[in-house]
Write an enzyme that holds these catalytic residues in place. Structure first.
Site, PDB file in Angstrom:
ATOM      1  N   ARG A 114     -40.992 -24.001  87.156  1.00  0.00           N
ATOM      2  CA  ARG A 114     -39.965 -24.532  86.259  1.00  0.00           C
ATOM      3  C   ARG A 114     -40.472 -24.838  84.856  1.00  0.00           C
ATOM      4  O   ARG A 114     -39.708 -24.801  83.892  1.00  0.00           O
ATOM      5  CB  ARG A 114     -39.360 -25.807  86.861  1.00  0.00           C
ATOM      6  CG  ARG A 114     -38.613 -25.579  88.155  1.00  0.00           C
ATOM      7  CD  ARG A 114     -38.074 -26.891  88.701  1.00  0.00           C
ATOM      8  NE  ARG A 114     -37.391 -26.717  89.974  1.00  0.00           N
ATOM      9  CZ  ARG A 114     -36.893 -27.712  90.695  1.00  0.00           C
ATOM     10  NH1 ARG A 114     -37.020 -28.972  90.266  1.00  0.00           N
ATOM     11  NH2 ARG A 114     -36.284 -27.473  91.847  1.00  0.00           N
ATOM     12  N   SER A 131     -49.634 -16.693  96.266  1.00  0.00           N
ATOM     13  CA  SER A 131     -49.129 -17.704  97.181  1.00  0.00           C
ATOM     14  C   SER A 131     -49.657 -17.376  98.563  1.00  0.00           C
ATOM     15  O   SER A 131     -49.983 -16.223  98.856  1.00  0.00           O
ATOM     16  CB  SER A 131     -47.599 -17.741  97.185  1.00  0.00           C
ATOM     17  OG  SER A 131     -47.125 -18.691  98.131  1.00  0.00           O
ATOM     18  N   ARG A 132     -49.741 -18.400  99.413  1.00  0.00           N
ATOM     19  CA  ARG A 132     -50.189 -18.155 100.785  1.00  0.00           C
ATOM     20  C   ARG A 132     -49.184 -17.294 101.538  1.00  0.00           C
ATOM     21  O   ARG A 132     -49.505 -16.684 102.550  1.00  0.00           O
ATOM     22  CB  ARG A 132     -50.387 -19.485 101.513  1.00  0.00           C
ATOM     23  CG  ARG A 132     -51.545 -20.317 100.991  1.00  0.00           C
ATOM     24  CD  ARG A 132     -52.853 -19.571 101.078  1.00  0.00           C
ATOM     25  NE  ARG A 132     -54.014 -20.449 100.897  1.00  0.00           N
ATOM     26  CZ  ARG A 132     -55.251 -20.023 100.782  1.00  0.00           C
ATOM     27  NH1 ARG A 132     -55.519 -18.735 100.813  1.00  0.00           N
ATOM     28  NH2 ARG A 132     -56.246 -20.868 100.614  1.00  0.00           N
ATOM     29  N   TYR A 155     -55.263 -16.716  97.324  1.00  0.00           N
ATOM     30  CA  TYR A 155     -55.858 -17.137  96.064  1.00  0.00           C
ATOM     31  C   TYR A 155     -57.163 -16.386  95.806  1.00  0.00           C
ATOM     32  O   TYR A 155     -57.518 -16.112  94.653  1.00  0.00           O
ATOM     33  CB  TYR A 155     -56.119 -18.650  96.077  1.00  0.00           C
ATOM     34  CG  TYR A 155     -54.905 -19.482  96.418  1.00  0.00           C
ATOM     35  CD1 TYR A 155     -53.624 -19.105  95.993  1.00  0.00           C
ATOM     36  CD2 TYR A 155     -55.022 -20.653  97.159  1.00  0.00           C
ATOM     37  CE1 TYR A 155     -52.514 -19.866  96.310  1.00  0.00           C
ATOM     38  CE2 TYR A 155     -53.914 -21.418  97.474  1.00  0.00           C
ATOM     39  CZ  TYR A 155     -52.663 -21.024  97.056  1.00  0.00           C
ATOM     40  OH  TYR A 155     -51.566 -21.770  97.375  1.00  0.00           O
ATOM     41  N   HIS A 163     -57.410 -29.460  94.319  1.00  0.00           N
ATOM     42  CA  HIS A 163     -57.876 -29.213  92.942  1.00  0.00           C
ATOM     43  C   HIS A 163     -59.385 -28.986  92.903  1.00  0.00           C
ATOM     44  O   HIS A 163     -59.869 -28.087  92.206  1.00  0.00           O
ATOM     45  CB  HIS A 163     -57.516 -30.391  92.040  1.00  0.00           C
ATOM     46  CG  HIS A 163     -56.047 -30.553  91.823  1.00  0.00           C
ATOM     47  ND1 HIS A 163     -55.516 -31.578  91.066  1.00  0.00           N
ATOM     48  CD2 HIS A 163     -54.985 -29.828  92.240  1.00  0.00           C
ATOM     49  CE1 HIS A 163     -54.196 -31.474  91.041  1.00  0.00           C
ATOM     50  NE2 HIS A 163     -53.860 -30.426  91.760  1.00  0.00           N
ATOM     51  N   LYS A 165     -52.824 -32.460  86.777  1.00  0.00           N
ATOM     52  CA  LYS A 165     -53.318 -33.822  86.905  1.00  0.00           C
ATOM     53  C   LYS A 165     -52.950 -34.351  88.297  1.00  0.00           C
ATOM     54  O   LYS A 165     -51.999 -33.867  88.916  1.00  0.00           O
ATOM     55  CB  LYS A 165     -52.734 -34.696  85.785  1.00  0.00           C
ATOM     56  CG  LYS A 165     -51.207 -34.590  85.629  1.00  0.00           C
ATOM     57  CD  LYS A 165     -50.479 -35.292  86.722  1.00  0.00           C
ATOM     58  CE  LYS A 165     -49.072 -34.843  86.891  1.00  0.00           C
ATOM     59  NZ  LYS A 165     -48.507 -35.328  88.191  1.00  0.00           N
ATOM     60  N   ARG A 197     -46.377 -35.757  97.733  1.00  0.00           N
ATOM     61  CA  ARG A 197     -46.732 -37.035  97.117  1.00  0.00           C
ATOM     62  C   ARG A 197     -46.797 -38.160  98.139  1.00  0.00           C
ATOM     63  O   ARG A 197     -47.282 -39.245  97.827  1.00  0.00           O
ATOM     64  CB  ARG A 197     -45.712 -37.392  96.036  1.00  0.00           C
ATOM     65  CG  ARG A 197     -45.666 -36.442  94.859  1.00  0.00           C
ATOM     66  CD  ARG A 197     -44.516 -36.820  93.922  1.00  0.00           C
ATOM     67  NE  ARG A 197     -44.424 -35.954  92.776  1.00  0.00           N
ATOM     68  CZ  ARG A 197     -43.778 -34.790  92.764  1.00  0.00           C
ATOM     69  NH1 ARG A 197     -43.169 -34.373  93.876  1.00  0.00           N
ATOM     70  NH2 ARG A 197     -43.713 -34.055  91.674  1.00  0.00           N
ATOM     71  N   ASP A 252     -49.881 -39.594  90.786  1.00  0.00           N
ATOM     72  CA  ASP A 252     -48.861 -38.667  90.302  1.00  0.00           C
ATOM     73  C   ASP A 252     -48.440 -38.945  88.865  1.00  0.00           C
ATOM     74  O   ASP A 252     -48.344 -38.015  88.056  1.00  0.00           O
ATOM     75  CB  ASP A 252     -47.640 -38.713  91.219  1.00  0.00           C
ATOM     76  CG  ASP A 252     -46.661 -37.597  90.927  1.00  0.00           C
ATOM     77  OD1 ASP A 252     -47.089 -36.426  90.880  1.00  0.00           O
ATOM     78  OD2 ASP A 252     -45.466 -37.887  90.736  1.00  0.00           O
TER      79      ASP A 252
END
Length: 334
Positions: free
Chosen positions: A20, A39-40, A61, A82, A100, A169, A181
């Site tokens: 987005r 994507s997996r 990936y 990450h 982040k 999250r 987040d």
């Protein structure tokens, strides 16, 4: 200097933030092009790539990282991934823009920064808001002395998505919670505007058993030299807010939409001194595109990064202290 005119990007995953916001920003920028998406699940990759006009797709990936026609990767994966994929991307010789928070703790972040340095690649944390020129304008107002000496900063970033099922999250082992987040925005903004690091953190948080024990709401105080306090709210089950106020001895700066920039007059900010309040017009632009071009200028033209990997490590140290304070219900010094 880089031999190409545009940076060629691969995207590791099709998360909402990528589809987005970040990918459209890359595509609207001047110095970047999106070459591939992985994507997996190949069907998911192909669907997102078709919607966004991306030529190549991969169902792993690893395959994307092995593509010699990709210069840089963007990592929008859940927080606990990450660290692994930044290290693997650096080893593959790719420049890295990582969502982040950069890592789950400062030790991981430092290792990621060291790996990028060793590989000779640029690593940056994806705080897009910092690349909007309005923050240069805000710093100019502070530096001019118009609002006097800075006495404090208050920042909010809250929303309510507590009813969403299966949200990453809400996974504690995946680095879930409001501080990771969105609290990280307030921390980075305070450090950026004050130009220094906090000396202590005190945070109270509401940990929710219904959400795997993550902090769904947190309120904090960061202490800076000069007896300056920065207060902030971060929340995932509170009404939407997205504000920043700089309080000076003579006036204030108010940013009604501090981190989300709609690209219109809602991105403007206000300066009040005495009974005089003025609205400061800011450029209408895509801050994700601005972030992408700043990244590309470092890679393609050798410009010094506005915010390098070490900045991300320092932000992570503060975030570590905030989480420790919230969990142990005490003030934590840095």
């Amino acid at each position: 200097m880089h031999p190409r005119n545009k940076l060629r990007w691969g995207i590791l995953g099709s998360a909402n933030i990528a589809v987005r916001s970040v990918i459209p920003g890359l595509q609207q920028s001047e110095l970047n092009e999106v070459t591939a998406l992985a994507s997996r699940t190949l069907d998911k990759a192909e669907q997102a790539a078709a919607e966004l006009g991306i030529a190549k797709t991969y169902d792993s990936y690893e395959q994307l990282l092995a593509d010699d026609e990709i210069d840089a990767v963007y990592i929008p994966l859940p927080n606990h991934l990450h660290y692994e994929w930044t290290l693997r991307a650096a080893e593959a010789g790719k420049h890295i823009l990582c969502e982040k928070p950069l890592a789950l703790n400062a030790d991981q972040a430092a290792e990621m920064a060291a790996a990028a340095s060793k590989a000779g690649v640029h690593l940056a944390e994806a705080f897009m808001y910092r690349h909007h020129p309005r923050y240069d304008q805000i710093r100019d107002v502070i530096a001019s002395g118009e609002i006097g000496d800075v006495r404090g900063i208050h920042s909010t970033f809250t929303f309510n998505n507590s009813g969403s099922d299966g949200n990453v999250r809400f996974r504690k082992d995946w680095g879930g919670g409001s501080l990771y987040d969105i609290g990280c925005y307030s921390i980075s903004a305070a450090r950026m505007l004050l130009g220094k690091e906090p000396t202590a953190a005190t945070v109270i948080a509401q940990f929710s058993p219904q959400h795997d024990g993550v902090d769904m709401m947190a309120s904090g105080l960061l202490e800076f030299d000069g007896q300056i306090g920065v207060t902030f709210d971060s929340g995932m089950w509170a009404a939407f807010r997205n504000t920043l106020e700089v309080l000076g001895s003579q006036g204030t700066i108010e940013v009604p939409s501090a981190y989300v920039s709609p690209g219109d007059e809602r991105s403007n900010f206000f300066v009040t001194v005495g009974d005089q309040r003025r609205e400061v017009q800011v450029s209408s632009l895509n801050q994700y595109a601005a972030q992408a071009d700043a990244f590309a200028r470092t890679v393609l033209h050798g410009e010094a990064p506005l915010y390098g990997a070490e900045d991300a490590v320092r932000n992570m140290r503060v975030l570590d202290a905030c989480l420790k304070s919230a969990e142990q219900r005490r003030r934590v010094t840095l």
